[in-house]
Scaffold this motif. Sequence first.
Motif, mmCIF file in Angstrom:
data_model
loop_
_atom_site.group_PDB
_atom_site.id
_atom_site.type_symbol
_atom_site.label_atom_id
_atom_site.label_comp_id
_atom_site.label_asym_id
_atom_site.label_seq_id
_atom_site.Cartn_x
_atom_site.Cartn_y
_atom_site.Cartn_z
ATOM 1 N N ASN A 74 -14.194 -14.939 -1.601
ATOM 2 C CA ASN A 74 -12.867 -15.128 -2.190
ATOM 3 C C ASN A 74 -12.584 -14.064 -3.238
ATOM 4 N N SER A 75 -11.419 -13.420 -3.125
ATOM 5 C CA SER A 75 -10.907 -12.566 -4.198
ATOM 6 C C SER A 75 -9.428 -12.884 -4.392
ATOM 7 N N ILE A 126 -11.699 -6.674 -1.124
ATOM 8 C CA ILE A 126 -13.033 -6.888 -0.559
ATOM 9 C C ILE A 126 -13.232 -5.834 0.526
ATOM 10 N N ARG A 127 -14.268 -5.028 0.380
ATOM 11 C CA ARG A 127 -14.572 -3.986 1.370
ATOM 12 C C ARG A 127 -15.994 -4.185 1.872
ATOM 13 N N LEU A 182 -12.669 -14.864 4.717
ATOM 14 C CA LEU A 182 -12.484 -13.791 3.742
ATOM 15 C C LEU A 182 -11.060 -13.899 3.218
ATOM 16 N N THR A 183 -10.892 -14.083 1.905
ATOM 17 C CA THR A 183 -9.555 -14.312 1.366
ATOM 18 C C THR A 183 -9.271 -13.411 0.175
ATOM 19 N N ALA A 184 -8.042 -12.900 0.142
ATOM 20 C CA ALA A 184 -7.545 -12.112 -0.989
ATOM 21 C C ALA A 184 -6.063 -12.455 -1.162
ATOM 22 N N THR A 244 -6.305 -6.952 -0.409
ATOM 23 C CA THR A 244 -6.712 -6.314 0.847
ATOM 24 C C THR A 244 -8.164 -6.616 1.168
ATOM 25 N N VAL A 245 -8.416 -6.899 2.438
ATOM 26 C CA VAL A 245 -9.774 -7.078 2.970
ATOM 27 C C VAL A 245 -10.000 -6.007 4.019
ATOM 28 N N ARG A 246 -11.075 -5.215 3.875
ATOM 29 C CA ARG A 246 -11.394 -4.163 4.843
ATOM 30 C C ARG A 246 -12.747 -4.450 5.490
ATOM 31 N N ILE A 274 -9.211 -14.465 7.992
ATOM 32 C CA ILE A 274 -8.956 -13.483 6.945
ATOM 33 C C ILE A 274 -7.557 -13.731 6.395
ATOM 34 N N VAL A 324 -5.152 -6.867 5.917
ATOM 35 C CA VAL A 324 -6.412 -6.658 6.634
ATOM 36 C C VAL A 324 -6.478 -5.239 7.173
#
Length: 280
Positions: free
Chosen positions: A192-193, A214-215, A227-229, A246-248, A260, A264
């Motif tokens: 989580n972010s 999150i990368r 995966l969460t932002a 952003t999640v990469r 996600i 993304v």
Amino acid sequence: GIAAGALALTGQPPGTVVWFYPNNYPGNQHAKGIFNWTTITIPTGVTLKLSGFITGVPLYFLASGNVNVQGTIDLSGTKGADYTTDVANRIPAAPGPGGYTGGVGGNWSSPTHFPGEPGNGQGGGRGAGTSQGAGSGGVFSASWYLIPLVGGSGGGGEMTSDGGLYGAGGGGGGGALMIASSTSITVSGTMNSNGGSAGTTDYYRAGGGSGGGIRLVSNTITGAGTLTAQGGAACRGCGASGGPGTVRLEAYTNTFTGTINGNVGRSTPYQLLLPTAGQS
């Protein structure tokens, strides 16, 4: 850098929250936010909590072996301060590491006119300033590639007109974390972010913090976790929520089938581009 061994929270009972304090681990690149591990293991039911009030810079976790997140890695911002009669409670909301604080609320009728302050960060939410009204949500300002690695911006604080109250504060921005493994990353749990939500209010509103970054970089990324932002919610649903982060996922073989939330990005691994000096 000096390797810190394995980051393994095995043996902790379910429900345990472990706060990440850099001084608990060996290494000579803490000021850069860089930590070198052999493996990383977060077991089911255990949470590794990362806070910007403990570690103010974006974090780079580099593993020579496997990364296995069965539990939770949480680098979210915190909720904004609720409206209050005590000026000492006008405390900025904590961000995740590398994120930015939320703006505190104000009071329009006060003799000193405490302002509703903006959230911090390049995309910080507008504060209500010196007239009664609402703050806005934070916006994620980092590049699509998360280079440089940056966390989320804080939400703006509100302004009330009641002489005995100070407005709610904006939520803190989500943090920034890169995990790079030379072998594989498996996320069957949660990372989580998220931005923190706005503080509670009876008047206008404060803004939510934006999601962070999150990368994940490895030869293989797999799992069916989450995966969460996401941006933090506005109080009372008034439309001042924070923007998404952003999640990469960067891998030669990407079989991640989980959920996600946020913007993304997917690609083969790109250069890590680690900081070479202490971060601001």
